[in-house]
Design a protein around this motif. Sequence first.
Motif, short mmCIF file in Angstrom:
data_model
loop_
_atom_site.label_atom_id
_atom_site.label_comp_id
_atom_site.label_asym_id
_atom_site.label_seq_id
_atom_site.Cartn_x
_atom_site.Cartn_y
_atom_site.Cartn_z
N THR A 35 0.62 -1.20 -0.04
CA THR A 35 0.08 0.16 -0.17
C THR A 35 1.13 0.92 0.63
N ASP A 36 2.02 1.44 0.51
CA ASP A 36 2.68 2.76 1.15
C ASP A 36 3.65 2.48 -0.22
N VAL A 37 4.08 1.83 -0.94
CA VAL A 37 5.13 2.01 -2.07
C VAL A 37 3.84 2.68 -2.99
N VAL A 38 2.49 2.04 -3.42
CA VAL A 38 1.69 2.26 -4.38
C VAL A 38 1.03 4.09 -4.15
N LEU A 39 0.23 4.36 -2.82
CA LEU A 39 -0.15 5.89 -2.29
C LEU A 39 1.13 6.64 -2.53
N LEU A 40 2.55 6.85 -1.83
CA LEU A 40 3.07 7.76 -2.09
C LEU A 40 3.31 7.79 -3.28
N ASP A 41 3.88 6.84 -4.75
CA ASP A 41 4.12 7.02 -5.76
C ASP A 41 3.13 7.90 -6.64
N MET A 42 2.17 7.43 -5.60
CA MET A 42 0.55 8.18 -7.09
C MET A 42 0.75 9.80 -6.32
N PHE A 43 0.82 9.55 -5.14
CA PHE A 43 1.30 11.13 -4.92
C PHE A 43 2.32 12.45 -5.17
N ASN A 44 3.38 11.47 -5.28
CA ASN A 44 4.55 12.76 -6.20
C ASN A 44 4.39 12.64 -7.59
N SER A 45 3.62 11.71 -8.59
CA SER A 45 3.47 12.07 -9.32
C SER A 45 2.13 13.45 -9.86
N LEU A 46 1.83 13.10 -8.99
CA LEU A 46 0.78 14.79 -9.00
C LEU A 46 1.17 15.43 -8.16
N GLY A 47 2.68 15.47 -7.84
CA GLY A 47 3.51 16.73 -7.88
C GLY A 47 2.69 16.99 -6.24
N MET A 48 2.33 16.08 -5.53
CA MET A 48 2.18 16.69 -3.85
C MET A 48 2.49 16.56 -2.84
N PRO A 49 3.26 17.12 -2.12
CA PRO A 49 3.75 16.79 -0.91
C PRO A 49 2.99 16.11 0.04
N THR A 50 2.88 14.80 0.78
CA THR A 50 2.39 14.28 2.15
C THR A 50 2.70 14.04 2.97
N SER A 51 2.26 13.15 3.80
CA SER A 51 3.46 12.95 5.28
C SER A 51 4.12 11.33 5.12
N THR A 52 4.92 10.57 4.73
CA THR A 52 5.31 9.89 5.16
C THR A 52 5.27 9.39 6.32
N THR A 53 4.88 9.42 7.10
CA THR A 53 4.69 9.44 9.07
C THR A 53 3.35 8.83 9.01
N VAL A 54 2.39 9.40 8.25
CA VAL A 54 0.84 9.57 8.19
C VAL A 54 0.37 8.50 7.45
N SER A 55 0.86 8.32 6.51
CA SER A 55 1.10 7.18 5.93
C SER A 55 1.18 5.63 6.18
N LEU A 56 2.57 5.96 6.85
CA LEU A 56 2.92 4.45 7.75
C LEU A 56 2.12 4.30 8.99
N VAL A 57 2.01 4.98 9.83
CA VAL A 57 0.54 4.99 11.06
C VAL A 57 -0.19 4.61 10.06
N PHE A 58 -1.23 5.01 9.57
CA PHE A 58 -2.37 4.69 9.54
C PHE A 58 -2.17 3.58 8.27
N GLU A 59 -1.69 2.71 7.34
CA GLU A 59 -1.20 1.23 6.87
C GLU A 59 -1.37 0.40 7.74
N LEU A 60 -0.37 0.52 8.94
CA LEU A 60 -0.72 -0.72 10.17
C LEU A 60 -1.62 -0.14 11.07
N LEU A 61 -2.44 0.87 10.93
CA LEU A 61 -4.10 0.51 11.64
C LEU A 61 -4.92 0.00 10.99
N GLY A 62 -4.95 0.45 9.41
CA GLY A 62 -5.78 -0.01 8.63
C GLY A 62 -5.54 -1.64 8.64
#
Length: 746
Positions: free
Chosen positions: A93-120
Amino acid sequence: METFYLGIVIFLFLLAIFDLVVGVSNDAVNFLNSAIGAKAAPFKAIMCIAAIGIFVGASLSNGMMDIARHGIYQPEHFYFTEIMCILIAVMLTDVVLLDMFNSLGMPTSTTVSLVFELLGGTFALSIIKIAGDHSLEFGQLLNTDKALSVILAIFVSVAIAFFFGTVVQYIARLIFTFNYKKQMKYFAAIFGGIAITTIIYFVLISGLKESSFMTPENKLWIKENTGPLILYCFIGSTILMQIFQWIHINVFKVIVLMGTFALALAFAGNDLVNFIGVPLAGYSSFIDFSSQSGADPDTYLMTSLMGSAHTPWYFLVSAGLIMVIALFTSKKAHNVVKTSVDLSRQEEGEEAFGTSPVARVIVRLSSSISSSLSNIVPDKTKRWIDARFNTDDAILAEGAAFDLIRASVNLVLAGFLIAMGTALKLPLSTTYVAFMVAMGSSLADRAWSRESAVYRITGVLSVIGGWFITAGAAFFICFFVTTIIHFGGTIAIIAFIGLAIFSLIRSQLVYKKALTKQKGDPTVQKLMSSHDTQEALSLLRKHTRDELGAILEVASQTFDKTVNSFMSESYRGLRKAMNLIDDEKDHIKKVKRIGTLGVAHLDNNTAIEKGLYYYQGNDFISEVIYSIGRICEPCLEHTDNNFNPLQEAQKEEFKHISEGITDFLEQARNIILQNDYTNFEEAISTANHLINSLAQLKRAELKRIQGQTGSLKVSMVYLTMIQEAQNVVAYTSNLLKVSRKFQVEE
């Protein structure tokens, strides 16, 4: 069975490599945007300094990966197979999700993505486990405190960083003004001393707090001697900055480059867990399971993950090398940086975002508040403040988006807030702080004028919205992936691996295509920064030729597609043509805005003489696209309602002329692009011939209507097609006339 799980661990490390690449692409904005935006040094020098910071930070990190080991789930209640299920779902999930945001040129939080992926993932398996064993409770399986602290971090980081970014930059600008070199001899050394002291404090407290040489004794000593350390650092750095000032070394460049190094170091040291923490947790789990001879993976509890683990140095060094390579080679990293720089640049120019209702309301409300405050402030004070914010005196490096004062504030303040948050145990996000400080400082610098504010606010809201979307998407995607892997087993894992690989490859192809499209006209930045009338006129002419040529190409394609799709009753083709027209209408608005800003760089005489032709040309090219839209819209509605098609006679007579119109549009495009008007008279003659031929078609159709030989609905659409086709030719002809007057020297 062990071989199978060994394969999963190896695949987790392969995904970690991708995650490091996309993670750097995302987080590079945190430490690169200020130095690059201010042109503090050559691009390669900035990248080298950041690379050294990343490598040092990664290598000195002690690799405490507790968040991936027991930060979200309680491993003593999960079996080996369940832990591996969660971990592989998180990485996919993490690789695909972060790559999608990078393709859009949008900075996002890697900490948020990791925590909520683990949570999900943990939440999914917790439901399954509780359904099978009613003695278990969510509190035994799931650690929600960490997730709640991250949610709180979103609000705290955004509000604090934006507020202080605005206030500190406003004060700094009042002190130094845009012509900061005049004030450097009075304040540069003190400002530099404060900045360097803050950076050193940030490195010690945040950047290296978990480094291998930071023993408990070292930490205690720093804590007990924080006051004297800060004082000595301030005195020493102030003296050093004064020496730099005397030998004509720009103090602000030193601050920006040191700040870039410090933030890069902290990023690598602290956020490394977001990229390799999960694979290392999987590796540790596999080693523990393998050491237990005859253990059943479905019943072996992972109690060993409750303890902290130190990562071997070779993992850290390897991670650092991958991050450095990614920093230099990733186009997406540069794209994410570009988004942040564009939203905070001082000058007008192309806006990457459109407008939104929320942004318009915020601008109107802010304007109203500003007007009310302006009435309270004495006129003398207002004149003094306006003089301090006189952008005409701004000292900007060539191609810079903002000056070194703002770049220094961005880096120093971001580092200070992160260090304070760490010391006070407040949940501040590096990404959120760095981005929002930059937005606040650009607002304080009056970079958001009434002409650009609505675009900038829309951009900021889009980025902030992306942060919330990251959390939600990470949770739900990982929830479903974990559930499917749990029940689907090996087949599901293989299927998701294939899907992830396909998604990454497709993302790269789509991104390359979008990047090619985004490159556009390379003259715009030069035009926006030009102060020479003749150079500005030359650049504006080139920009106009390129844009008009591109729009005429779209006009030719959409006209041809509309006519052929209507004749063949292709609803899909007409729908595509209508979408192209709508996109081009938005593009023309952007072109007009850029052109108007370009005209503002001309002197009065040139603007009056040539500006009129420029605006007329914009109006004519707009009418060409709108006329094609007025052909496509009724054709689309007619086809959608499944009304009768054109008669064969109508198709035959209009098809011949439509081909001539398409050829004429291509001819006009070539004349404008090549700036060669040798065949101008021939083109105008062709246009007149087409207009006369269409007039004859109109008369012939009116006779059909009088003779009642066809469908009235078909005739209405056909007459509209003829009339708007005449307009297309007439407006293109007029475009050629005014383009010649604008482009050719008289």
